[in-house]
Structure formats: structure tokens, C-alpha cells
Design an enzyme around this catalytic site. Structure first.
Site, PDB file in Angstrom:
ATOM      1  N   LYS A 219       0.839  -1.213   0.000  1.00 26.28           N
ATOM      2  CA  LYS A 219       0.000   0.000   0.000  1.00 26.28           C
ATOM      3  C   LYS A 219       0.868   1.256   0.000  1.00 26.28           C
ATOM      4  CE  LYS A 219      -2.086  -1.140   3.850  1.00 26.28           C
ATOM      5  NZ  LYS A 219      -1.363  -2.413   4.110  1.00 26.28           N
TER       6      LYS A 219
ATOM      7  N   ARG B 174      -9.781   1.333   8.768  1.00 27.39           N
ATOM      8  CA  ARG B 174      -9.244   0.009   9.039  1.00 27.39           C
ATOM      9  C   ARG B 174     -10.213  -0.865   9.830  1.00 27.39           C
ATOM     10  NH1 ARG B 174      -3.468   0.556   8.699  1.00 27.39           N
ATOM     11  NH2 ARG B 174      -2.462  -1.371   9.272  1.00 27.39           N
TER      12      ARG B 174
ATOM     13  N   ARG C 204      11.499  -5.762   4.391  1.00 28.49           N
ATOM     14  CA  ARG C 204      11.245  -4.321   4.245  1.00 28.49           C
ATOM     15  C   ARG C 204      12.271  -3.482   5.017  1.00 28.49           C
ATOM     16  NH1 ARG C 204       5.497  -2.182   5.295  1.00 28.49           N
ATOM     17  NH2 ARG C 204       5.681  -3.503   7.141  1.00 28.49           N
TER      18      ARG C 204
ATOM     19  N   ARG D  43      11.255  -1.861  10.766  1.00 31.17           N
ATOM     20  CA  ARG D  43      10.248  -1.386  11.715  1.00 31.17           C
ATOM     21  C   ARG D  43      10.136  -2.319  12.922  1.00 31.17           C
ATOM     22  NH1 ARG D  43       5.045   0.058   8.056  1.00 31.17           N
ATOM     23  NH2 ARG D  43       4.037  -1.173   9.675  1.00 31.17           N
TER      24      ARG D  43
ATOM     25  N   ARG E  83      -0.832  -8.733  13.303  1.00 32.07           N
ATOM     26  CA  ARG E  83      -1.337  -7.734  12.340  1.00 32.07           C
ATOM     27  C   ARG E  83      -2.182  -8.403  11.264  1.00 32.07           C
ATOM     28  NH1 ARG E  83       4.090  -5.146  10.739  1.00 32.07           N
ATOM     29  NH2 ARG E  83       2.873  -4.167   9.096  1.00 32.07           N
TER      30      ARG E  83
HETATM   31  P1  AP5 Z   1       4.778  -1.660   1.798  1.00 32.56           P
HETATM   32  O1  AP5 Z   1       4.463  -0.743   0.666  1.00 32.56           O
HETATM   33  O2  AP5 Z   1       5.568  -1.120   2.935  1.00 32.56           O
HETATM   34  O3  AP5 Z   1       3.470  -2.414   2.301  1.00 32.56           O
HETATM   35  P2  AP5 Z   1       2.211  -1.869   3.100  1.00 32.56           P
HETATM   36  O4  AP5 Z   1       0.996  -2.508   2.521  1.00 32.56           O
HETATM   37  O5  AP5 Z   1       2.240  -0.362   3.168  1.00 32.56           O
HETATM   38  O6  AP5 Z   1       2.528  -2.535   4.475  1.00 32.56           O
HETATM   39  P3  AP5 Z   1       2.435  -2.004   5.981  1.00 32.56           P
HETATM   40  O7  AP5 Z   1       3.048  -3.079   6.818  1.00 32.56           O
HETATM   41  O8  AP5 Z   1       3.012  -0.623   6.105  1.00 32.56           O
HETATM   42  O9  AP5 Z   1       0.941  -1.976   6.183  1.00 32.56           O
HETATM   43  P4  AP5 Z   1       0.247  -1.952   7.512  1.00 32.56           P
HETATM   44  O10 AP5 Z   1      -1.124  -1.664   7.061  1.00 32.56           O
HETATM   45  O11 AP5 Z   1       0.428  -3.125   8.380  1.00 32.56           O
HETATM   46  O12 AP5 Z   1       1.056  -0.798   8.300  1.00 32.56           O
HETATM   47  P5  AP5 Z   1       0.698   0.703   8.689  1.00 32.56           P
HETATM   48  O13 AP5 Z   1       1.928   1.478   8.686  1.00 32.56           O
HETATM   49  O14 AP5 Z   1      -0.480   1.196   7.913  1.00 32.56           O
HETATM   50  O15 AP5 Z   1       5.550  -2.920   1.129  1.00 32.56           O
HETATM   51  C1  AP5 Z   1       6.061  -3.951   1.967  1.00 32.56           C
HETATM   52  C2  AP5 Z   1       7.434  -4.401   1.407  1.00 32.56           C
HETATM   53  O16 AP5 Z   1       7.215  -5.034   0.143  1.00 32.56           O
HETATM   54  C3  AP5 Z   1       8.414  -3.256   1.155  1.00 32.56           C
HETATM   55  O17 AP5 Z   1       9.697  -3.667   1.514  1.00 32.56           O
HETATM   56  C4  AP5 Z   1       8.331  -3.017  -0.369  1.00 32.56           C
HETATM   57  O18 AP5 Z   1       9.568  -2.564  -0.893  1.00 32.56           O
HETATM   58  C5  AP5 Z   1       7.993  -4.420  -0.879  1.00 32.56           C
HETATM   59  N1  AP5 Z   1       7.145  -4.396  -2.073  1.00 32.56           N
HETATM   60  C6  AP5 Z   1       6.090  -3.577  -2.321  1.00 32.56           C
HETATM   61  N2  AP5 Z   1       5.537  -3.867  -3.509  1.00 32.56           N
HETATM   62  C7  AP5 Z   1       6.250  -4.921  -4.009  1.00 32.56           C
HETATM   63  C8  AP5 Z   1       6.164  -5.691  -5.209  1.00 32.56           C
HETATM   64  N3  AP5 Z   1       5.230  -5.437  -6.143  1.00 32.56           N
HETATM   65  N4  AP5 Z   1       7.056  -6.698  -5.376  1.00 32.56           N
HETATM   66  C9  AP5 Z   1       8.002  -6.966  -4.449  1.00 32.56           C
HETATM   67  N5  AP5 Z   1       8.134  -6.273  -3.299  1.00 32.56           N
HETATM   68  C10 AP5 Z   1       7.267  -5.252  -3.084  1.00 32.56           C
HETATM   69  O19 AP5 Z   1       0.163   0.479  10.184  1.00 32.56           O
HETATM   70  C11 AP5 Z   1       1.054   0.085  11.212  1.00 32.56           C
HETATM   71  C12 AP5 Z   1       0.297   0.069  12.533  1.00 32.56           C
HETATM   72  O20 AP5 Z   1      -0.207   1.399  12.827  1.00 32.56           O
HETATM   73  C13 AP5 Z   1      -0.934  -0.833  12.599  1.00 32.56           C
HETATM   74  O21 AP5 Z   1      -0.585  -2.189  12.907  1.00 32.56           O
HETATM   75  C14 AP5 Z   1      -1.734  -0.162  13.721  1.00 32.56           C
HETATM   76  O22 AP5 Z   1      -1.214  -0.480  14.989  1.00 32.56           O
HETATM   77  C15 AP5 Z   1      -1.478   1.328  13.458  1.00 32.56           C
HETATM   78  N6  AP5 Z   1      -2.491   1.924  12.569  1.00 32.56           N
HETATM   79  C16 AP5 Z   1      -2.277   2.451  11.336  1.00 32.56           C
HETATM   80  N7  AP5 Z   1      -3.422   2.885  10.811  1.00 32.56           N
HETATM   81  C17 AP5 Z   1      -4.393   2.634  11.730  1.00 32.56           C
HETATM   82  C18 AP5 Z   1      -5.803   2.843  11.749  1.00 32.56           C
HETATM   83  N8  AP5 Z   1      -6.480   3.383  10.716  1.00 32.56           N
HETATM   84  N9  AP5 Z   1      -6.480   2.457  12.862  1.00 32.56           N
HETATM   85  C19 AP5 Z   1      -5.845   1.924  13.924  1.00 32.56           C
HETATM   86  N10 AP5 Z   1      -4.527   1.669  13.953  1.00 32.56           N
HETATM   87  C20 AP5 Z   1      -3.792   2.031  12.865  1.00 32.56           C
END
Ligand code: AP5
Length: 218
Positions: free
Chosen positions: A13, A88, A127, A161, A172
Site C-alpha cells: 500500500k 481500518r 522491508r 520497523r 497484524r
Molecule cells: P509496503 O508498501 O511497505 O506495504 P504496506 O501494505 O504499506 O505494508 P504495511 O506493513 O506498512 O501496512 P500496515 O497496514 O500493516 O502498516 P501501517 O503502517 O499502515 O511494502 C512492503 C514491502 O514489500 C516493502 O519492503 C516493499 O519494498 C515491498 N514491495 C512492495 N511492492 C512490491 C512488489 N510489487 N514486489 C516486491 N516487493 C514489493 O500500520 C502500522 C500500525 O499502525 C498498525 O498495525 C496499527 O497499529 C497502526 N495503525 C495504522 N493505521 C491505523 C488505523 N487506521 N487504525 C488503527 N490503527 C492504525
């Protein structure tokens, strides 16, 4: 355009949001990045969020919704935004609908990034993100920086991270299935969901997403 990106942790994402937001000239709003910025600045909001994030749980809606609405109200979001990681759960999705209705706005699309679970685990394990700007995302194998440990974009240090440990990732994924996946049906009922197969090169996934958005506006 006003777009929501949804998909399991590690689906790509954040990676896609950076390209899509640039192509569409709208801000990328990631609640995860907003929480990480608050944590690195040591704000009370960051301190509260950290314990939930480290456990792989959702930060409470009472904190998250206000933070997201505040960001959507910034001037740069007046003509659209790309939401990454928000909403979410169903409560957040309903609040977003209320917020948009209250501002006489609506969503254009919900892009659902579809990736098999074994692939997301590999993506998360490799990552590396930038300490200076957590929207700069790399992968130790699939998307290597030119110099190991150094961000290609700004020269910041790359790190893993805290919530990318194996146990936290398992939590997660569980939280994603139980709390976040139901919003896909919620948005299907509004005819907003476009499924984007998210295997393949980063650029190929971006092309699929851009083509899907173009088709919607024709
Ligand atoms: P990446 O782009 O980093 O993936 P992502 O989907 O953004 O993954 P996240 O782990 O950041 O999502 P998340 O939803 O768990 O975390 P968030 O920060 O929102 O890609 C992943 C890896 O793959 C990278 O190394 C990239 O280079 C590689 N890659 C990408 N595309 C590729 C491809 N096509 N081929 C090969 N490799 C590829 O949330 C973290 C925490 O914050 C949550 O657990 C929660 O505690 C809190 N939080 C955030 N938002 C909320 C909310 N709305 N409500 C409550 N808590 C929240």
C-alpha cells in the site's frame, strides 16, 4: 480523486501510494506514517499509539479518527487524497462516510491490493524504511537501495520497523482478517471496490491501478 487503499500488511500500500499520489497530484495520507512521525517526535499521541502498534493491534478509534480527519482537512487535500491504512475497521469507515457527507464529498474508489499471505510475509521480512521519511520504502531483495542501508531518495538511514517482528506480523494479519476485511464488503455495497492483483513488479502494479482509475473516470 478521493481514494482508499486497502490490503493486508505488506501488500505494498505504502509503496503504491507514493507513485499513485505523485501521478494523481494528491497527497498520500498514511495513518501508520502519521503515528510513526508522532512516535519519533515523542508526542503524547505517539506514546499512546506505540504500545498498540508494537503489539500489532489497532490504535483506538478515539485517537485515530480525529488524527485522520485533521489531516484530510489540510489545504493540500482540498482537491483529493489517497488514504493508506485508513479506514481500518467498520467504525472508521462509517466515520469517514460521515466526514465526507458533512463536507459534501464522496469517495471515487477503494483499491483492494490482493496478494497471497506467503508473499506478504516475505515482503515484510525484507522491508527497510527510511528514518528521515517513512514513505521511502525499500526491500532487501525485491527493491534494493543503491547503497545498502542508505535511502536512495534522501540519504537517510534505512531500518527495520519494530512491528515487523514475526509475532507482531502474525497479530497484524489476524487483525486485518477480523477487523479490516469487513470494510471491503461495506464498500462493495457502495460499488466502490476495484481489486488490483498486486503480484509482480512495483511498476506493473502501479500501471494496473492507474488503468483501473482511468477506466472509472471514463
Ligand atoms: P509496503 O508498501 O511497505 O506495504 P504496506 O501494505 O504499506 O505494508 P504495511 O506493513 O506498512 O501496512 P500496515 O497496514 O500493516 O502498516 P501501517 O503502517 O499502515 O511494502 C512492503 C514491502 O514489500 C516493502 O519492503 C516493499 O519494498 C515491498 N514491495 C512492495 N511492492 C512490491 C512488489 N510489487 N514486489 C516486491 N516487493 C514489493 O500500520 C502500522 C500500525 O499502525 C498498525 O498495525 C496499527 O497499529 C497502526 N495503525 C495504522 N493505521 C491505523 C488505523 N487506521 N487504525 C488503527 N490503527 C492504525
Amino acid at each position: 480523486m478521493r481514494i482508499v487503499l486497502v490490503g493486508p500488511p505488506g501488500a505494498g500500500k505504502g509503496t503504491q501510494a507514493a507513485y499513485l499520489a505523485k501521478n494523481l497530484a494528491i497527497p498520500h495520507i498514511s495513518t501508520g506514517d502519521l503515528f510513526r512521525a508522532n512516535i519519533s517526535q515523542g508526542t503524547p499521541l505517539g506514546l499512546e499509539a506505540k504500545s498498540y502498534m508494537d503489539a500489532g493491534q489497532l490504535v483506538p478509534d478515539s485517537v485515530t479518527i480525529g488524527m485522520a480527519e485533521d489531516r484530510m482537512g489540510h489545504a493540500d487535500a482540498a482537491n483529493g487524497f489517497l488514504l493508506d491504512g485508513f479506514p481500518r475497521n467498520l467504525g472508521q469507515a462509517e466515520s469517514l462516510d460521515d466526514y465526507l457527507k458533512g463536507h459534501d464529498l464522496k469517495l471515487d474508489a477503494v483499491l483492494d491490493l490482493e496478494v497471497p499471505e506467503d508473499e506478504v510475509v516475505k515482503r515484510i521480512a525484507g522491508r527497510r524504511i527510511c528514518r528521515k521519511d517513512s514513505s521511502h520504502v525499500f526491500h532487501a531483495e525485491y527493491n534494493k537501495p543503491e547503497t545498502e542501508g542508505v535511502c536512495d531518495v534522501c540519504g537517510g538511514e534505512l531500518y527495520q520497523r519494530d512491528d515487523d517482528s514475526e509475532d507482531t506480523v502474525r497479530n497484524r494479519l489476524e487483525v486485518y482478517h477480523t477487523q479490516t476485511e469487513p470494510i471491503i464488503d461495506y464498500y462493495k455495497a457502495q460499488d466502490l471496490v476495484v481489486t488490483i492483483p498486486a503480484l509482480g513488479k512495483v511498476s506493473e502494479v502501479t500501471e494496473r491501478a492507474m488503468a483501473a482509475l482511468k477506466a472509472l473516470s471514463e
